[in-house]
Enzyme design. Structure first.
Site, PDB file in Angstrom:
ATOM      1  N   GLY A  15     -21.489   9.908 -12.489  1.00 21.20           N
ATOM      2  CA  GLY A  15     -22.318  10.604 -11.512  1.00 21.20           C
ATOM      3  C   GLY A  15     -23.509   9.787 -11.045  1.00 21.20           C
ATOM      4  O   GLY A  15     -23.590   8.584 -11.300  1.00 21.20           O
ATOM      5  N   LEU A  41     -24.026   9.115  -7.902  1.00 21.50           N
ATOM      6  CA  LEU A  41     -23.174   8.176  -7.157  1.00 21.50           C
ATOM      7  C   LEU A  41     -23.956   7.390  -6.102  1.00 21.50           C
ATOM      8  O   LEU A  41     -24.896   7.883  -5.500  1.00 21.50           O
ATOM      9  CB  LEU A  41     -22.026   8.943  -6.495  1.00 21.50           C
ATOM     10  N   HIS A  68     -19.995   3.128  -6.244  1.00 17.58           N
ATOM     11  CA  HIS A  68     -18.950   4.101  -6.562  1.00 17.58           C
ATOM     12  C   HIS A  68     -18.102   4.379  -5.320  1.00 17.58           C
ATOM     13  O   HIS A  68     -16.879   4.463  -5.393  1.00 17.58           O
ATOM     14  CB  HIS A  68     -19.568   5.425  -7.022  1.00 17.58           C
ATOM     15  N   GLN A  93     -16.671  -4.559 -10.992  1.00 18.75           N
ATOM     16  CA  GLN A  93     -16.968  -5.813 -11.700  1.00 18.75           C
ATOM     17  C   GLN A  93     -18.389  -5.819 -12.255  1.00 18.75           C
ATOM     18  O   GLN A  93     -18.716  -6.574 -13.163  1.00 18.75           O
ATOM     19  CB  GLN A  93     -16.781  -7.006 -10.755  1.00 18.75           C
ATOM     20  N   VAL A 109     -21.095  -4.114  -5.594  1.00 18.04           N
ATOM     21  CA  VAL A 109     -21.805  -3.816  -4.348  1.00 18.04           C
ATOM     22  C   VAL A 109     -23.305  -3.968  -4.612  1.00 18.04           C
ATOM     23  O   VAL A 109     -23.817  -3.469  -5.620  1.00 18.04           O
ATOM     24  CB  VAL A 109     -21.484  -2.383  -3.854  1.00 18.04           C
ATOM     25  N   SER A 145     -26.929   0.488  -9.012  1.00 15.57           N
ATOM     26  CA  SER A 145     -26.719   1.104 -10.322  1.00 15.57           C
ATOM     27  C   SER A 145     -27.389   2.469 -10.306  1.00 15.57           C
ATOM     28  O   SER A 145     -28.465   2.629  -9.695  1.00 15.57           O
ATOM     29  CB  SER A 145     -27.366   0.223 -11.401  1.00 15.57           C
ATOM     30  N   ARG A 204     -28.933   3.696 -12.614  1.00  7.03           N
ATOM     31  CA  ARG A 204     -30.215   3.544 -13.319  1.00  7.03           C
ATOM     32  C   ARG A 204     -31.315   2.981 -12.424  1.00  7.03           C
ATOM     33  O   ARG A 204     -32.490   3.079 -12.772  1.00  7.03           O
ATOM     34  CB  ARG A 204     -30.048   2.669 -14.562  1.00  7.03           C
TER      35      ARG A 204
HETATM   36  P1  AMP Z   1     -20.776   4.538 -13.897  1.00  9.84           P
HETATM   37  O1  AMP Z   1     -20.936   5.821 -13.140  1.00  9.84           O
HETATM   38  O2  AMP Z   1     -22.016   3.723 -13.986  1.00  9.84           O
HETATM   39  O3  AMP Z   1     -20.044   4.716 -15.197  1.00  9.84           O
HETATM   40  O4  AMP Z   1     -19.800   3.651 -13.003  1.00  9.84           O
HETATM   41  C1  AMP Z   1     -18.532   4.123 -12.607  1.00  9.84           C
HETATM   42  C2  AMP Z   1     -17.769   2.961 -12.043  1.00  9.84           C
HETATM   43  O5  AMP Z   1     -18.462   2.426 -10.921  1.00  9.84           O
HETATM   44  C3  AMP Z   1     -17.619   1.814 -13.064  1.00  9.84           C
HETATM   45  O6  AMP Z   1     -16.308   1.293 -12.957  1.00  9.84           O
HETATM   46  C4  AMP Z   1     -18.644   0.827 -12.579  1.00  9.84           C
HETATM   47  O7  AMP Z   1     -18.322  -0.505 -12.906  1.00  9.84           O
HETATM   48  C5  AMP Z   1     -18.597   1.035 -11.078  1.00  9.84           C
HETATM   49  N1  AMP Z   1     -19.824   0.538 -10.455  1.00  9.84           N
HETATM   50  C6  AMP Z   1     -21.099   0.812 -10.836  1.00  9.84           C
HETATM   51  N2  AMP Z   1     -21.972   0.128 -10.060  1.00  9.84           N
HETATM   52  C7  AMP Z   1     -21.228  -0.603  -9.192  1.00  9.84           C
HETATM   53  C8  AMP Z   1     -21.547  -1.516  -8.147  1.00  9.84           C
HETATM   54  N3  AMP Z   1     -22.801  -1.836  -7.833  1.00  9.84           N
HETATM   55  N4  AMP Z   1     -20.517  -2.091  -7.469  1.00  9.84           N
HETATM   56  C9  AMP Z   1     -19.238  -1.779  -7.770  1.00  9.84           C
HETATM   57  N5  AMP Z   1     -18.870  -0.917  -8.739  1.00  9.84           N
HETATM   58  C10 AMP Z   1     -19.850  -0.331  -9.432  1.00  9.84           C
END
Ligand code: AMP
Length: 280
Positions: free
Chosen positions: A31, A33, A37, A148, A176, A185, A187
């Site tokens: 979440g 997002l 995402h 990645q 991205v 992120s 965060r």
């Molecule tokens: P999370 O919600 O942080 O667990 O991320 C969910 C998915 O989104 C994971 O596969 C992450 O690697 C991907 N993700 C998070 N940030 C990015 C980003 N800046 N670019 C591409 N994918 C991302």
């Protein structure tokens, strides 16, 4: 688009999709997002008949209570974002659904979690491999999409799927970034403007690694020293690790000879951020 919060309802929906012999694309998220995402969601939309996005803040992958308690939440906004991208289902279970009382089975991994974040966040990847296994068993996707940005996670999941014969096609898509280069992120929402400015040192250090490698510097120590000095110059930073690892085994390399990854984890104030670039 349907929002499903119940495991057995989700499984019934998956059965009906399988009966129609349609393919399932799956994007697991925690979440809050952002466009990172969304890039996964768009690829999954293009490549599959049905698109399922999960939104679940998985407590077992947090090694730090403060991080879990302060992780941003915006479920209603997330649902709108996913609906706009034409998903078929959001799966947003509660923790009583995912870890009912008496839950005691965990999926753990060897070697690949001995370096980088695995070394510094005890239990983190066991939480990841457990929740991803559970989600894959519930959703039975043909393809699952990861970023990645979480490089070690992507390698750990590829190996999980291979070792346990899960038969899911794991797609890893590029990171991205914001216009200034900061990797998106969830965060980042916790950074104040000054911290956000400081956080640019992370991508700056990775670009330095890339340019040194491009000009034929192969010695990891020399590259890591330069990266360290860039990050230390920025305010509010505390380094967790700066590593150059083999892109497949995630073991530290002293000299870059095959495909390698420069990976960084840095605290900016009270927020820990990670990023990486592939060097090849
Ligand atoms: P999370 O919600 O942080 O667990 O991320 C969910 C998915 O989104 C994971 O596969 C992450 O690697 C991907 N993700 C998070 N940030 C990015 C980003 N800046 N670019 C591409 N994918 C991302």
């Amino acid at each position: 688009m349907d929002v499903i919060t119940n495991v057995s309802e989700m499984q019934a929906r998956v059965l009906s999709i399988k009966d129609r012999k349609e393919s399932i694309g799956f994007v697991p998220t925690m979440g809050a997002l952002h466009e990172g995402h969304v890039s996964l969601v768009r690829s999954a939309r293009n490549e599959n008949d049905e698109l399922i996005v999960s939104i679940y803040l998985n407590p077992t992958q947090f090694d730090n209570k403060d991080d879990f308690d302060n992780y941003p939440h915006q479920l209603d906004k997330d649902i709108e974002i996913v609906e706009r991208e034409d998903a078929d289902v959001v799966f947003a279970p509660g923790t009583e659904e995912m870890y009912p009382e008496g839950f005691c089975t965990y999926v753990t991994q060897g070697k690949l979690i001995d370096s980088l974040c695995g070394r510094l966040r005890p239990g983190h990847f066991n939480g990841v491999t457990t929740i991803v296994t559970k989600l894959f068993n519930i959703i039975r996707p043909d393809r699952a999409y990861f970023g990645q940005k979480d490089y070690q996670q992507s390698i750990v999941i590829e190996k999980l799927v291979a070792d346990l014969n899960m038969g899911v096609d794991v797609k890893v898509l590029p990171t991205v970034r914001g216009e200034d280069g900061l990797a998106l992120s969830s965060r980042n929402k916790r950074l104040n403007p000054e911290e956000r400015h400081s956080a640019l040192c992370i991508y700056g250090s990775l670009l330095k690694a890339k340019s040194m490698f491009a000009s034929n510097v192969k010695d990891s120590k020399e590259i890591i020293e330069e990266m360290t000095s860039i990050i230390k110059k920025a305010k509010h930073t505390r380094i967790d690790y700066i590593s150059i690892v083999n892109a497949n085994t995630l073991e530290d390399v002293s000299s870059i000879n095959g495909k390698a990854v420069a990976a960084v984890a840095v605290w900016i104030g009270n927020t820990r951020l990670i990023d990486n670039l592939i060097l090849e």
